[in-house]
Design an enzyme around this catalytic site. Structure first.
Site, short mmCIF file in Angstrom:
data_model
loop_
_atom_site.label_atom_id
_atom_site.label_comp_id
_atom_site.label_asym_id
_atom_site.label_seq_id
_atom_site.Cartn_x
_atom_site.Cartn_y
_atom_site.Cartn_z
N LYS A 46 -42.89 -20.09 26.78
CA LYS A 46 -41.19 -19.75 26.21
C LYS A 46 -40.25 -20.42 26.49
CE LYS A 46 -38.89 -15.78 25.62
NZ LYS A 46 -38.75 -14.57 26.42
N GLU A 59 -26.91 -20.34 28.80
CA GLU A 59 -28.31 -20.10 29.50
C GLU A 59 -28.09 -22.61 29.04
OE1 GLU A 59 -29.89 -16.75 30.59
OE2 GLU A 59 -30.28 -17.09 28.83
N ALA A 107 -34.30 -8.48 21.04
CA ALA A 107 -33.45 -7.32 21.27
C ALA A 107 -32.35 -7.85 20.98
CB ALA A 107 -33.56 -6.86 22.68
N ALA A 157 -29.35 -6.44 26.17
CA ALA A 157 -30.27 -6.07 25.15
C ALA A 157 -31.81 -6.23 25.55
CB ALA A 157 -29.92 -7.45 24.03
N MET A 158 -32.47 -7.45 26.21
CA MET A 158 -33.65 -7.50 26.22
C MET A 158 -33.54 -5.84 28.13
SD MET A 158 -36.35 -8.10 25.68
CE MET A 158 -36.12 -9.75 24.77
N GLY A 159 -32.63 -5.57 28.77
CA GLY A 159 -32.63 -5.03 30.21
C GLY A 159 -32.66 -3.73 29.29
#
Length: 315
Positions: A189, A276, A131, A10-12
């Site tokens: 973050k 993760e 995303a 999504a982010m990539g």
């Protein structure tokens, strides 16, 4: 600039699409065969702030990367546990001047990157963009965000490289900035991910739904306290109240990103993929053991996510 997006989830996909639209030569690299083949056949499909778009982007399986895709900049978006294999597969595109920007969730990834790239070519950062993955070749991109980054080695040449990356990202509207205090930004973050990702994954909720519960404040505050205690031993000062307020005012806001389901939720509950958690809350647990700090909330949340991975048979 020739840019390789290493990890085209999504982010990539968001970064790849925006950088492509800004005129850069972008190649998406991922290990998910169905996703790569969908992009190759039909382009990257995105709901981009409510507008349906299709962007034709080169996409490769990481096992099929060749020297023909030599890269000036590699932006890392893999899952933390996939990082070393991705970099090993990307060896054909890495040359002596290739810069590597790590925007992974979690803490301490530079130790792996150093096996493949000189320290002076490594840049660390984080992003507050969001995303969502909706299926092979399809993503949902909404809202706004920022990127903060810094060179790993403190030299003028490395700083010049970092500022060049900032310029490239800003040419695509990614709101990047150079941050002398990047380790604080990474921990900030990590605090967001360390609370929102695991909790929403276990509770099957988006961030707004979790934030609406009566115990949300207490749970998040205790998780952030554990991150802050570990950070002290690494000379990073975390103001717990400020971070908790940031999470509550941003992540719980249903008019901005509150309706977002975090990446860990998507990985495990939608795509049956391992998470993760060991590189976010689990990293705090390991550091807590090293420094002699109790981390019961992070330890319990890590264990719960692992239990769910095993129940669902995640791979």
């Amino acid at each position: 600039m020739k840019i390789t997006i290493a990890g085209a989830g999504a982010m990539g996909s968001r970064f790849g699409l925006m950088l492509h639209n800004a005129g850069h030569e972008v190649v998406l690299v991922d290990g998910w065969k169905d996703h790569v083949e969908a992009i190759q056949k039909e382009g990257l499909k995105a709901n981009f702030n409510g507008e349906e778009v299709i962007v034709k982007l080169p996409a490769l399986l990481q096992s099929e990367v060749t020297e023909t895709a030599t890269s000036d900049l590699i932006i890392l978006f893999t899952k933390a546990m996939q990082l070393e294999k991705m970099l090993n597969d990307l060896k054909p595109v890495i040359h002596e001047k290739t810069k590597v920007l790590c925007l992974l969730n979690g803490i301490g990834h530079e130790e792996v990157i150093e096996k493949f790239v000189p320290k002076e070519n490594i840049f660390i950062g984080n992003t507050m963009w969001t995303a969502g993955m909706e299926g092979p070749g399809r993503v949902k991109l909404f809202g706004s965000g920022t990127v903060a980054l810094k060179n790993l080695v403190d030299t003028e040449e490395a700083k010049k490289g970092a500022l060049e990356i900032v310029e490239v990202l800003n040419s695509a509207g990614l709101n990047a900035n150079y941050s002398e205090n990047i380790l604080y930004a990474i921990y900030k973050k990590a605090c967001v991910n360390g609370s929102m990702n695991g909790l929403c994954t276990i509770l099957l909720s988006n961030m707004y739904e979790f934030g609406s519960t009566t115990d949300a404040h207490m749970i998040v505050e205790n998780i952030v306290k554990e991150f802050a205690e570990v950070a002290k031993f690494e000379n990073i000062e975390i103001n717990v109240s400020e971070i908790v307020e940031y999470i509550e005012s941003n992540c719980y806001n249903c008019k901005t990103i509150g309706l977002h389901y975090p990446s860990m939720y998507q990985d495990l509950n939608k795509n049956n993929r391992l998470t993760e958690i060991d590189y976010i809350n689990g990293a705090v647990v390991r550091k807590g053991e090293k420094y002699g700090i109790p981390t019961p909330y992070c330890a319990f949340l890590t264990a719960l996510v692992h239990c769910k991975e095993q129940i669902l048979g995640a791979k």
